[in-house]
Design an enzyme around this catalytic site. Structure first.
Site, PDB file in Angstrom:
ATOM      1  N   ASP A  67       0.833  -1.200   0.000  1.00 32.75           N
ATOM      2  CA  ASP A  67       0.000   0.000   0.000  1.00 32.75           C
ATOM      3  C   ASP A  67       0.869   1.252   0.000  1.00 32.75           C
ATOM      4  O   ASP A  67       2.091   1.162   0.167  1.00 32.75           O
ATOM      5  CB  ASP A  67      -0.954  -0.018   1.205  1.00 32.75           C
ATOM      6  CG  ASP A  67      -0.280  -0.441   2.509  1.00 32.75           C
ATOM      7  OD1 ASP A  67       0.972  -0.423   2.564  1.00 32.75           O
ATOM      8  OD2 ASP A  67      -0.981  -0.779   3.466  1.00 32.75           O
ATOM      9  N   ASP A 136      -7.951  -2.502  14.007  1.00 34.15           N
ATOM     10  CA  ASP A 136      -9.345  -2.687  13.577  1.00 34.15           C
ATOM     11  C   ASP A 136      -9.491  -3.852  12.593  1.00 34.15           C
ATOM     12  O   ASP A 136     -10.508  -3.986  11.929  1.00 34.15           O
ATOM     13  CB  ASP A 136      -9.874  -1.386  12.944  1.00 34.15           C
ATOM     14  CG  ASP A 136      -9.065  -0.959  11.713  1.00 34.15           C
ATOM     15  OD1 ASP A 136      -8.112  -1.664  11.329  1.00 34.15           O
ATOM     16  OD2 ASP A 136      -9.392   0.098  11.132  1.00 34.15           O
ATOM     17  N   HIS A 138      -7.665  -4.426   9.871  1.00 35.94           N
ATOM     18  CA  HIS A 138      -7.324  -4.214   8.456  1.00 35.94           C
ATOM     19  C   HIS A 138      -6.026  -4.940   8.100  1.00 35.94           C
ATOM     20  O   HIS A 138      -5.164  -5.147   8.947  1.00 35.94           O
ATOM     21  CB  HIS A 138      -7.258  -2.725   8.089  1.00 35.94           C
ATOM     22  CG  HIS A 138      -6.105  -1.945   8.618  1.00 35.94           C
ATOM     23  ND1 HIS A 138      -6.242  -0.831   9.412  1.00 35.94           N
ATOM     24  CD2 HIS A 138      -4.763  -2.077   8.430  1.00 35.94           C
ATOM     25  CE1 HIS A 138      -5.063  -0.321   9.684  1.00 35.94           C
ATOM     26  NE2 HIS A 138      -4.140  -1.062   9.106  1.00 35.94           N
ATOM     27  N   GLU A 143      -9.664  -1.254   5.030  1.00 30.72           N
ATOM     28  CA  GLU A 143     -10.343  -0.889   6.272  1.00 30.72           C
ATOM     29  C   GLU A 143     -11.650  -1.673   6.421  1.00 30.72           C
ATOM     30  O   GLU A 143     -12.140  -2.254   5.446  1.00 30.72           O
ATOM     31  CB  GLU A 143     -10.631   0.620   6.251  1.00 30.72           C
ATOM     32  CG  GLU A 143      -9.384   1.502   6.194  1.00 30.72           C
ATOM     33  CD  GLU A 143      -8.649   1.595   7.532  1.00 30.72           C
ATOM     34  OE1 GLU A 143      -8.719   0.651   8.343  1.00 30.72           O
ATOM     35  OE2 GLU A 143      -7.983   2.624   7.767  1.00 30.72           O
TER      36      GLU A 143
HETATM   37  C1  GLP Z   1      -0.639   0.073   8.732  1.00 32.84           C
HETATM   38  C2  GLP Z   1      -0.290  -0.636   7.406  1.00 32.84           C
HETATM   39  C3  GLP Z   1      -0.508  -2.115   7.498  1.00 32.84           C
HETATM   40  C4  GLP Z   1       0.048  -2.595   8.821  1.00 32.84           C
HETATM   41  C5  GLP Z   1      -0.796  -2.076   9.949  1.00 32.84           C
HETATM   42  C6  GLP Z   1      -0.258  -2.404  11.329  1.00 32.84           C
HETATM   43  O1  GLP Z   1      -1.655   0.995   8.654  1.00 32.84           O
HETATM   44  N1  GLP Z   1      -0.917  -0.146   6.238  1.00 32.84           N
HETATM   45  O2  GLP Z   1       0.114  -2.766   6.403  1.00 32.84           O
HETATM   46  O3  GLP Z   1       0.028  -3.990   8.872  1.00 32.84           O
HETATM   47  O4  GLP Z   1      -1.071  -0.705   9.809  1.00 32.84           O
HETATM   48  O5  GLP Z   1       0.850  -1.648  11.641  1.00 32.84           O
HETATM   49  P1  GLP Z   1       1.874  -2.013  12.780  1.00 32.84           P
HETATM   50  O6  GLP Z   1       2.556  -3.259  12.357  1.00 32.84           O
HETATM   51  O7  GLP Z   1       2.797  -0.853  12.870  1.00 32.84           O
HETATM   52  O8  GLP Z   1       1.061  -2.201  14.018  1.00 32.84           O
END
Ligand code: GLP
Length: 261
Positions: A67, A136, A138, A143
């Site tokens: 992304d 959440d 995702h 989302e």
């Molecule tokens: C972000 C990314 C995701 C990631 C998630 C969790 O928003 N777009 O790809 O897996 O949130 O992030 P983290 O690993 O820092 O908790």
């Protein structure tokens, strides 16, 4: 879905790095799906150590990120293309240009999304996708409410995700972009092996839905229950709401060493 509960981040990094290493031995030109966020950092750190030690090489591999924020300038440190370069790609021996991501600065967004899907397809698809999970539920930036059949497209970030990610923008939620381009859930489902990592008690609810909840667009990661080869790597804190935690531990303990994930 294989659920593996490990002692700590270091062990998670080692188990995931074993899987990436074994893939690259079998198939040096493998296609890796690379996630940003803090969850996979231990995997990247371990792979860097092994690459420096000559145990693994990415010289023929390719990579696709999940992304990208819309509108961050090309040199913005939090642009995911720059993040993945900083935390992983530039520290190992990928060939120049071997790792690409969706173009968050494209003027024609639908065309950029279609081109990204096409690039993944032309590379032969993702062999191993590293994933994190949002609080959440995702994955990538799909989302809650995302279509389970979605492909790469533009999405509006939820307030919760922007609050969660504000830590990367000096704690200022208003500095976090409102939109992103993200691989869809159907795009991610085409990866041949998905390795999802979650650590910490703030992920326990999302992990509970992912592993033991009903499949629902409200918890987008649950679509992975339909995938034939998913490995979920957790620490104790992220696993603490799992009803069958004892069973998962027993199953993994009984697994022969050679089998891997
Ligand atoms: C972000 C990314 C995701 C990631 C998630 C969790 O928003 N777009 O790809 O897996 O949130 O992030 P983290 O690993 O820092 O908790």
């Amino acid at each position: 879905m294989e659920v593996v509960i490990l002692a700590d981040a270091k062990e998670i990094g080692a188990v995931a790095a074993d899987a990436v290493g074994a893939l690259l031995v079998r198939q040096p030109d493998a296609v890796l799906g690379l996630a940003t966020g803090s969850s996979p950092l231990m995997i990247y750190d371990e792979l860097v150590l092994r690459c420096v030690a000559g145990l693994v090489s990415f010289s023929r591999a390719r990579g696709f990120t999940l992304d990208e924020y819309v509108g961050l300038s090309a040199d913005h440190p939090e642009r995911y293309h720059n993040v993945i370069d900083r935390v992983f790609v530039s520290r190992v021996d990928f060939a120049p240009g071997a790792v690409q991501g969706p173009d968050g600065l494209a003027s024609d967004v639908p065309a950029a999304c279609a081109a990204y899907e096409d690039a993944i397809h032309r590379a032969g698809g993702v062999d191993l996708q590293i994933l994190g999970i949002g609080t959440d539920g995702h994955i990538a930036f799909n989302e809650p409410g995302s279509s389970l059949a979605s492909r790469t497209r533009i999405k509006t970030l939820t307030r919760q995700t922007r609050i969660d990610n504000a830590r990367f923008f000096g704690g200022d939620v208003d500095a976090v972009p409102t939109h992103c381009l993200t691989q869809g859930l159907a795009t991610i489902m085409e990866a041949r092996h998905v390795v999802l990592v979650a650590t910490g008690s703030h992920k326990a609810e999302a992990v509970h839905h992912l592993v033991e909840g009903p499949v629902s667009a409200m918890w987008p990661a649950t679509v992975l229950q339909h995938h034939p080869h998913v490995t979920v790597l957790l620490d104790d804190a992220a696993a603490h709401r799992l009803q069958l935690a004892g069973y998962y531990r027993e199953t993994y303990r009984a697994k022969p060493d050679w089998q891997g994930i």
